[in-house]
Write a protein that holds these residues in place. Structure first.
Motif, PDB file in Angstrom:
ATOM      1  N   THR A  55      46.670  41.469  42.722  1.00 50.68           N
ATOM      2  CA  THR A  55      46.741  41.595  41.274  1.00 50.68           C
ATOM      3  C   THR A  55      46.316  42.991  40.838  1.00 50.68           C
ATOM      4  OG1 THR A  55      46.337  39.238  40.933  1.00 50.68           O
ATOM      5  CG2 THR A  55      45.799  40.694  39.110  1.00 50.68           C
ATOM      6  N   LEU A  56      46.996  43.509  39.849  1.00 45.72           N
ATOM      7  CA  LEU A  56      46.580  44.754  39.217  1.00 45.72           C
ATOM      8  C   LEU A  56      45.399  44.460  38.298  1.00 45.72           C
ATOM      9  CD1 LEU A  56      47.107  47.779  38.513  1.00 45.72           C
ATOM     10  CD2 LEU A  56      48.613  46.946  36.689  1.00 45.72           C
ATOM     11  N   CYS A  57      44.249  45.070  38.585  1.00 43.94           N
ATOM     12  CA  CYS A  57      43.053  44.832  37.774  1.00 43.94           C
ATOM     13  C   CYS A  57      43.179  45.516  36.421  1.00 43.94           C
ATOM     14  CB  CYS A  57      41.816  45.354  38.510  1.00 43.94           C
ATOM     15  SG  CYS A  57      40.254  45.032  37.661  1.00 43.94           S
ATOM     16  N   GLY A  58      43.688  46.732  36.413  1.00 47.37           N
ATOM     17  CA  GLY A  58      43.828  47.493  35.181  1.00 47.37           C
ATOM     18  C   GLY A  58      44.188  48.921  35.503  1.00 47.37           C
ATOM     19  N   LEU A  59      44.169  49.778  34.497  1.00 49.90           N
ATOM     20  CA  LEU A  59      44.554  51.181  34.651  1.00 49.90           C
ATOM     21  C   LEU A  59      43.418  52.092  34.228  1.00 49.90           C
ATOM     22  CD1 LEU A  59      48.161  51.162  33.134  1.00 49.90           C
ATOM     23  CD2 LEU A  59      47.587  51.409  35.556  1.00 49.90           C
ATOM     24  N   PHE A  60      43.081  53.053  35.093  1.00 51.25           N
ATOM     25  CA  PHE A  60      42.197  54.143  34.722  1.00 51.25           C
ATOM     26  C   PHE A  60      43.046  55.311  34.261  1.00 51.25           C
ATOM     27  CE2 PHE A  60      38.978  52.023  37.354  1.00 51.25           C
ATOM     28  CZ  PHE A  60      37.837  52.235  36.585  1.00 51.25           C
ATOM     29  N   GLU A  61      42.645  55.931  33.165  1.00 48.97           N
ATOM     30  CA  GLU A  61      43.318  57.120  32.672  1.00 48.97           C
ATOM     31  C   GLU A  61      42.313  58.254  32.532  1.00 48.97           C
ATOM     32  OE1 GLU A  61      45.603  56.542  29.167  1.00 48.97           O
ATOM     33  OE2 GLU A  61      46.841  54.960  30.027  1.00 48.97           O
ATOM     34  N   THR A  62      42.707  59.450  32.970  1.00 42.48           N
ATOM     35  CA  THR A  62      41.856  60.623  32.856  1.00 42.48           C
ATOM     36  C   THR A  62      42.202  61.374  31.575  1.00 42.48           C
ATOM     37  OG1 THR A  62      43.395  62.020  34.087  1.00 42.48           O
ATOM     38  CG2 THR A  62      41.777  60.785  35.366  1.00 42.48           C
ATOM     39  N   ASP A  63      41.350  62.330  31.214  1.00 43.89           N
ATOM     40  CA  ASP A  63      41.591  63.071  29.985  1.00 43.89           C
ATOM     41  C   ASP A  63      42.793  64.000  30.071  1.00 43.89           C
ATOM     42  OD1 ASP A  63      40.416  64.724  31.801  1.00 43.89           O
ATOM     43  OD2 ASP A  63      38.942  65.583  30.426  1.00 43.89           O
ATOM     44  N   ASP A  64      43.298  64.251  31.290  1.00 46.73           N
ATOM     45  CA  ASP A  64      44.500  65.074  31.421  1.00 46.73           C
ATOM     46  C   ASP A  64      45.768  64.234  31.564  1.00 46.73           C
ATOM     47  OD1 ASP A  64      43.973  64.100  33.912  1.00 46.73           O
ATOM     48  OD2 ASP A  64      43.951  66.031  34.946  1.00 46.73           O
ATOM     49  N   GLY A  65      45.662  62.927  31.270  1.00 48.53           N
ATOM     50  CA  GLY A  65      46.842  62.077  31.195  1.00 48.53           C
ATOM     51  C   GLY A  65      47.267  61.413  32.482  1.00 48.53           C
ATOM     52  N   LEU A  66      46.510  61.580  33.570  1.00 46.87           N
ATOM     53  CA  LEU A  66      46.852  60.905  34.822  1.00 46.87           C
ATOM     54  C   LEU A  66      46.445  59.439  34.747  1.00 46.87           C
ATOM     55  CD1 LEU A  66      45.726  63.579  37.452  1.00 46.87           C
ATOM     56  CD2 LEU A  66      48.023  63.174  36.547  1.00 46.87           C
ATOM     57  N   ALA A  67      47.236  58.573  35.365  1.00 45.66           N
ATOM     58  CA  ALA A  67      46.969  57.137  35.340  1.00 45.66           C
ATOM     59  C   ALA A  67      46.915  56.596  36.766  1.00 45.66           C
ATOM     60  CB  ALA A  67      48.043  56.398  34.543  1.00 45.66           C
ATOM     61  N   PHE A  68      45.923  55.739  37.033  1.00 49.20           N
ATOM     62  CA  PHE A  68      45.734  55.141  38.351  1.00 49.20           C
ATOM     63  C   PHE A  68      45.541  53.637  38.187  1.00 49.20           C
ATOM     64  CE2 PHE A  68      44.354  59.498  38.729  1.00 49.20           C
ATOM     65  CZ  PHE A  68      44.826  59.913  39.968  1.00 49.20           C
ATOM     66  N   VAL A 102      37.413  28.157  43.242  1.00 48.24           N
ATOM     67  CA  VAL A 102      37.444  28.794  41.929  1.00 48.24           C
ATOM     68  C   VAL A 102      38.649  29.730  41.833  1.00 48.24           C
ATOM     69  CG1 VAL A 102      36.180  30.305  40.335  1.00 48.24           C
ATOM     70  CG2 VAL A 102      34.939  28.637  41.742  1.00 48.24           C
ATOM     71  N   SER A 103      38.865  30.527  42.899  1.00 42.63           N
ATOM     72  CA  SER A 103      40.011  31.432  42.935  1.00 42.63           C
ATOM     73  C   SER A 103      41.032  30.925  43.941  1.00 42.63           C
ATOM     74  CB  SER A 103      39.562  32.852  43.306  1.00 42.63           C
ATOM     75  OG  SER A 103      38.958  32.865  44.593  1.00 42.63           O
ATOM     76  N   ARG A 104      42.211  31.502  43.896  1.00 41.29           N
ATOM     77  CA  ARG A 104      43.270  31.062  44.791  1.00 41.29           C
ATOM     78  C   ARG A 104      44.104  32.266  45.216  1.00 41.29           C
ATOM     79  NH1 ARG A 104      47.060  27.877  40.326  1.00 41.29           N
ATOM     80  NH2 ARG A 104      48.113  29.716  39.458  1.00 41.29           N
ATOM     81  N   PRO A 105      45.011  32.088  46.183  1.00 41.21           N
ATOM     82  CA  PRO A 105      45.824  33.218  46.638  1.00 41.21           C
ATOM     83  C   PRO A 105      46.520  33.925  45.484  1.00 41.21           C
ATOM     84  CG  PRO A 105      46.104  31.385  48.141  1.00 41.21           C
ATOM     85  CD  PRO A 105      45.270  30.871  47.002  1.00 41.21           C
ATOM     86  N   GLY A 106      46.435  35.252  45.514  1.00 42.42           N
ATOM     87  CA  GLY A 106      47.026  36.069  44.467  1.00 42.42           C
ATOM     88  C   GLY A 106      46.028  36.610  43.468  1.00 42.42           C
ATOM     89  N   ASP A 107      44.769  36.106  43.500  1.00 41.25           N
ATOM     90  CA  ASP A 107      43.778  36.523  42.508  1.00 41.25           C
ATOM     91  C   ASP A 107      43.044  37.806  42.877  1.00 41.25           C
ATOM     92  OD1 ASP A 107      44.341  34.425  40.819  1.00 41.25           O
ATOM     93  OD2 ASP A 107      42.754  33.123  41.597  1.00 41.25           O
ATOM     94  N   SER A 108      43.163  38.295  44.112  1.00 37.74           N
ATOM     95  CA  SER A 108      42.475  39.530  44.489  1.00 37.74           C
ATOM     96  C   SER A 108      42.885  40.664  43.568  1.00 37.74           C
ATOM     97  CB  SER A 108      42.815  39.912  45.935  1.00 37.74           C
ATOM     98  OG  SER A 108      42.097  39.136  46.838  1.00 37.74           O
ATOM     99  N   GLY A 109      41.906  41.334  42.998  1.00 39.35           N
ATOM    100  CA  GLY A 109      42.165  42.409  42.057  1.00 39.35           C
ATOM    101  C   GLY A 109      42.055  41.982  40.612  1.00 39.35           C
TER     102      GLY A 109
END
Length: 388
Positions: free
Chosen positions: A166-179, A325-332
């Motif tokens: 799973t995609l946990c979320g996105l980090f964005e830097t002040d110069d517009g890069l996204a991870f 509590v969690s199941r396959p696919g929940d990592s992240g």
């Protein structure tokens, strides 16, 4: 019910000796798959009852200032909290987890939980034991498994041992890069990551397609399994550099922006929620303990790794039957605020951490402060925003 108090006792306080050496006297470490520390549930019920839950809600609903609410919690627990120079330092992978220091006048009653691999379970583990008046509970529990499987959102194109996560979320830097942030076991270092797009018509699924999400630029993994010894901060995480610039309107940015939840203000029994990419709705859960050490099969290939200083998540309500509590696919999956979805964005968008995996009893999640410190150090900037 402060989680940070449990962390202090486990990593620096009166129970440090048990987790680093004393465990030998209570179990063969090779038979144990994990050790945890929590406030005793019956102690919580008798000393807190509805007051505790009201205090947690009051901590978030604006009836009291945060400092005043924390003072009430410390007074109720009979604790004094002292500033610690370590708290002004970054979380460093491979070092001892930092905590505040505490003086406990009332000695809140705690419980140590020792997980026993089911293949080694025997009746002797049903006998009551204690360590310096702290009860020990043995629990039949296999190593945790990483939560990935076919049909979930992120996949490494050429990962042979891994799978989906799973995609946990996105980090964005002040110069517009996204991870994109996910678990390290979901992808490889420098791996090409694809994102799944399920085909649906109303409620019916008609397969899925994949498109390129980006390549893994930064990657860290937990070390090999360690049964006993000094606990250090470890992390299983990956940052995937997005192929395309992420564009957001101002309103979307406000709605989706996450706010870091300090580990020093997390409570045992606090409601949280998370949603894996294969789920249609969020899974309610609660913070149930600090996991000092847990064996986890990251690639479901029998090779065990160790995670430590992570949050144990339990079911929101106490269960009569054993159910994961969690199941396959929940990592992240992002662990988020679990009370009302009505309120200021900085409250309902609090970010507690990231799900790593689970066993038959609980799920386990790295706390957000540790992840944030690693990302800031890795990207060499503190000008970061995180979006769900």
């Amino acid at each position: 019910m402060l989680i940070d108090y449990l962390r202090y006792q486990a990593f620096s306080g009166r129970l440090q000796g048990f987790f680093e050496e004393g465990l030998y006297n209570y179990v063969d470490p090779q038979q144990s798959t994990g050790q945890h520390l929590r406030f005793a549930p019956d102690w919580i019920d008798s000393h807190w009852g509805f007051f505790g839950y009201d205090l947690i809600e009051g901590f978030y609903d604006g009836r009291h200032s945060r400092n005043h609410a924390m003072t009430r919690v410390l007074d109720r627990l009979g604790l004094t909290r002292y500033p610690d120079p370590l708290m002004h330092s970054d979380v460093v992978l491979g070092e001892r987890p930092p905590t505040y220091k505490y003086k406990d006048d009332g000695f809140p009653r705690l419980e140590i939980i020792i997980d026993i691999d089911p293949k080694y379970w025997s009746e002797r583990y049903s006998e009551p034991r204690s360590y310096e008046e702290t009860p020990i509970i043995y629990r039949r529990s296999a190593p945790a498994r990483a939560n990935f499987s076919a049909g979930d959102r992120l996949v490494d194109k050429f990962q042979k041992r891994g799978g989906y996560g799973t995609l946990c979320g996105l980090f964005e830097t002040d110069d517009g890069l996204a991870f994109g942030l996910t678990c390290g076991h979901v992808t490889r270092d420098r791996g090409e990551v694809l994102v799944e797009h399920p085909r649906r018509f109303w409620r019916f699924a008609f397969g899925s397609t994949f498109s390129s999400f980006g390549s893994t630029r930064h990657h860290t993994m937990c070390g090999p399994e360690m049964k006993i010894g000094r606990v250090t901060t470890q992390l299983d995480a990956a940052l995937v550099a997005c192929n395309k610039r992420v564009e957001r309107s101002r309103n979307e940015a406000v709605i989706g922006q996450a706010f870091l939840k300090p580990i020093s203000s997390v409570f045992q029994e606090e409601p949280v929620q998370f949603r894996g990419a294969s789920r249609h709705r969020s899974t309610p859960a609660r913070i149930s303990a600090v996991t000092v050490r847990k064996s986890i099969d990251l690639f479901n290939d029998g090779s065990l790794h160790s995670v430590g200083d992570v949050l144990m998540l339990g079911h929101r309500e106490r269960m009569y039957i054993v159910q994961p509590v969690s199941r396959p696919g929940d990592s992240g999956s992002a662990v988020r605020f679990g009370l009302s979805e009505n309120g200021p964005h900085e409250l309902i968008n609090q970010w507690y951490g990231m799900v790593l995996g689970g066993d038959e009893h609980s799920a386990y999640a790295s706390h957000a402060e540790c992840i944030w410190a690693w990302v800031a150090n890795t990207l060499s900037t503190r000008n970061l925003d995180f979006y769900f």
